[in-house]
Design a protein around this motif. Structure first.
Motif, PDB file in Angstrom:
ATOM      1  N   ASP A 114      24.049   7.283  -8.755  1.00 22.87           N
ATOM      2  CA  ASP A 114      23.783   7.382 -10.183  1.00 22.87           C
ATOM      3  C   ASP A 114      24.033   8.808 -10.661  1.00 22.87           C
ATOM      4  OD1 ASP A 114      20.925   5.251  -9.740  1.00 22.87           O
ATOM      5  OD2 ASP A 114      22.978   4.720 -10.298  1.00 22.87           O
ATOM      6  N   GLN A 115      24.603   8.939 -11.837  1.00 22.26           N
ATOM      7  CA  GLN A 115      24.796  10.261 -12.418  1.00 22.26           C
ATOM      8  C   GLN A 115      23.476  10.774 -12.981  1.00 22.26           C
ATOM      9  OE1 GLN A 115      28.131  10.831 -14.971  1.00 22.26           O
ATOM     10  NE2 GLN A 115      29.397   9.338 -13.901  1.00 22.26           N
ATOM     11  N   LYS A 116      23.133  11.988 -12.575  1.00 22.41           N
ATOM     12  CA  LYS A 116      21.922  12.644 -13.061  1.00 22.41           C
ATOM     13  C   LYS A 116      22.324  13.950 -13.740  1.00 22.41           C
ATOM     14  CE  LYS A 116      18.835  10.664  -9.574  1.00 22.41           C
ATOM     15  NZ  LYS A 116      17.837  10.970  -8.518  1.00 22.41           N
ATOM     16  N   PRO A 126      31.310  13.966 -10.659  1.00 21.14           N
ATOM     17  CA  PRO A 126      30.357  13.280  -9.769  1.00 21.14           C
ATOM     18  C   PRO A 126      31.020  12.107  -9.069  1.00 21.14           C
ATOM     19  CG  PRO A 126      29.931  12.712 -12.052  1.00 21.14           C
ATOM     20  CD  PRO A 126      30.963  13.787 -12.077  1.00 21.14           C
ATOM     21  N   GLY A 158      26.382  12.280  -6.820  1.00 15.99           N
ATOM     22  CA  GLY A 158      26.387  11.702  -8.153  1.00 15.99           C
ATOM     23  C   GLY A 158      26.098  12.674  -9.268  1.00 15.99           C
ATOM     24  N   ARG A 159      26.298  13.963  -9.005  1.00 16.54           N
ATOM     25  CA  ARG A 159      26.057  14.972 -10.041  1.00 16.54           C
ATOM     26  C   ARG A 159      27.334  15.776 -10.293  1.00 16.54           C
ATOM     27  NH1 ARG A 159      20.399  16.203 -11.003  1.00 16.54           N
ATOM     28  NH2 ARG A 159      19.043  15.180  -9.468  1.00 16.54           N
ATOM     29  N   ARG A 160      27.648  15.952 -11.545  1.00 13.87           N
ATOM     30  CA  ARG A 160      28.723  16.868 -11.918  1.00 13.87           C
ATOM     31  C   ARG A 160      28.300  18.278 -11.524  1.00 13.87           C
ATOM     32  NH1 ARG A 160      30.383  18.198 -18.238  1.00 13.87           N
ATOM     33  NH2 ARG A 160      32.252  19.460 -17.811  1.00 13.87           N
ATOM     34  N   PRO A 199      23.649  17.466 -14.434  1.00 15.17           N
ATOM     35  CA  PRO A 199      24.649  18.227 -13.684  1.00 15.17           C
ATOM     36  C   PRO A 199      24.039  19.461 -13.034  1.00 15.17           C
ATOM     37  CG  PRO A 199      24.919  18.583 -16.026  1.00 15.17           C
ATOM     38  CD  PRO A 199      23.883  17.506 -15.880  1.00 15.17           C
TER      39      PRO A 199
END
Length: 300
Positions: free
Chosen positions: A28-30, A24, A57-59, A32
């Motif tokens: 913000d990471q959310k 990501p 911000g997502r893997r 995946p």
């Protein structure tokens, strides 16, 4: 420079499997995102979409389903079916330590997602069905079955591109030579001085077996057996989570009537149509990407 790393895991019976893992970036990471390709495809189909999602911000894990890409081929071809593939995705979730993900499923990848929703619904935060659903037009199904497992060996990229164009030009009438060359490089691997399809030809074995069984029933009864009822799987996927159907406007797999029945069965499902494209959109088209962006904004 590639913007992913290789992620390997093993299937329940020990087959080595592969995914492209995009880290990501920004925001913000959310939860995946797991991208699952169509029948004869592989993780390369998401090489444009995955970085766009990662930038949110997502893997992103773009998988090679068993028998495709860098994933191992199955010694038992009858394992090439959605239930087996869904079990492989459960193993991926365990290996990657992912409790919940957004799933993007193109064609067969959408069927895998529906199967997954039937026995591990807690793992699905939201889902995108790309030109697939609980019903499939026999026209599109016959077309896909007609070429699956039959791609030969080509000596040049131009020959490979011509083959890919021949079987897909009705779905992508706006493609030019550069587009077909890129499509070929997603579809074929270099091997011993030539180019071969990046999948096990035996993925067609269950399709042929089902067709033979149906023909036998029809010969004995005078009637073709009804297709399996996948609406319970679709209903399980649509329950209590964001769901988006993306359809190619000239698709021969999900026709307008099927899309309308899906929308009636899942009134809260979002819908986007990609003009001038058949089966299946690449998901970076403006209409598709705008709908995916909106879903990602609302998904955990």
């Amino acid at each position: 420079m590639q913007d992913f790393t290789d992620f390997f895991w093993t299937s329940p019976e020990g087959l080595p499997l592969h995914a492209r893992d995009y880290a990501p970036r920004g925001g913000d990471q959310k939860a995946p995102v797991i991208c699952i390709h169509g029948l004869t495809r592989n993780a390369r189909d998401f090489e444009d979409l995955a970085p766009k999602i990662a930038a949110k911000g997502r893997r992103v894990l773009a998988v090679d389903v068993r028998g495709r890409g860098l994933s191992a081929r199955d010694p038992n071809p009858m394992n090439y079916q959605p239930g087996t593939y869904a079990a492989d995705i459960v193993a991926l979730l365990d290996a990657a330590k992912i409790d919940k993900a957004v799933f993007v499923g193109t064609s067969m990848g959408g069927l895998i997602t529906m199967v997954l929703a039937s026995f591990k619904p807690e793992a699905i935060a939201a889902a995108v069905l790309n030109d697939v659903g609980p019903e499939i037009s026999p026209v599109g199904l016959a077309r896909i079955a007609g070429y699956t497992g039959r791609a030969g060996r080509f000596e040049t990229w131009d020959e490979a591109a011509a083959y890919v164009r021949d079987i897909n030009q009705a779905a992508f009438p706006g493609y030019g030579p550069e587009d077909w060359d890129r499509a070929a490089r997603r579809t074929f691997d270099a091997q011993d001085g030539g180019f071969v399809a990046a999948y096990d030809p035996d993925i067609a074995a269950p399709i042929r077996a089902a067709a033979e069984a149906a023909a036998k029933v029809q010969a004995e009864t005078g009637q073709a057996p009804p297709p399996p009822n996948m609406y319970p799987l679709f209903s399980a996927l649509a329950k209590d989570r964001p769901l988006l159907l993306i359809r190619g406007a000239i698709s021969d797999l999900i026709d307008p009537a099927i899309a309308e029945r899906m929308r009636a069965a899942a009134p809260d499902m979002a819908y986007a149509e990609v003009p001038g494209v058949g089966h299946a959109p690449m998901l970076t088209e403006p209409e598709a990407w705008a709908a995916i962006e909106k879903l990602l904004e609302t998904a955990p």
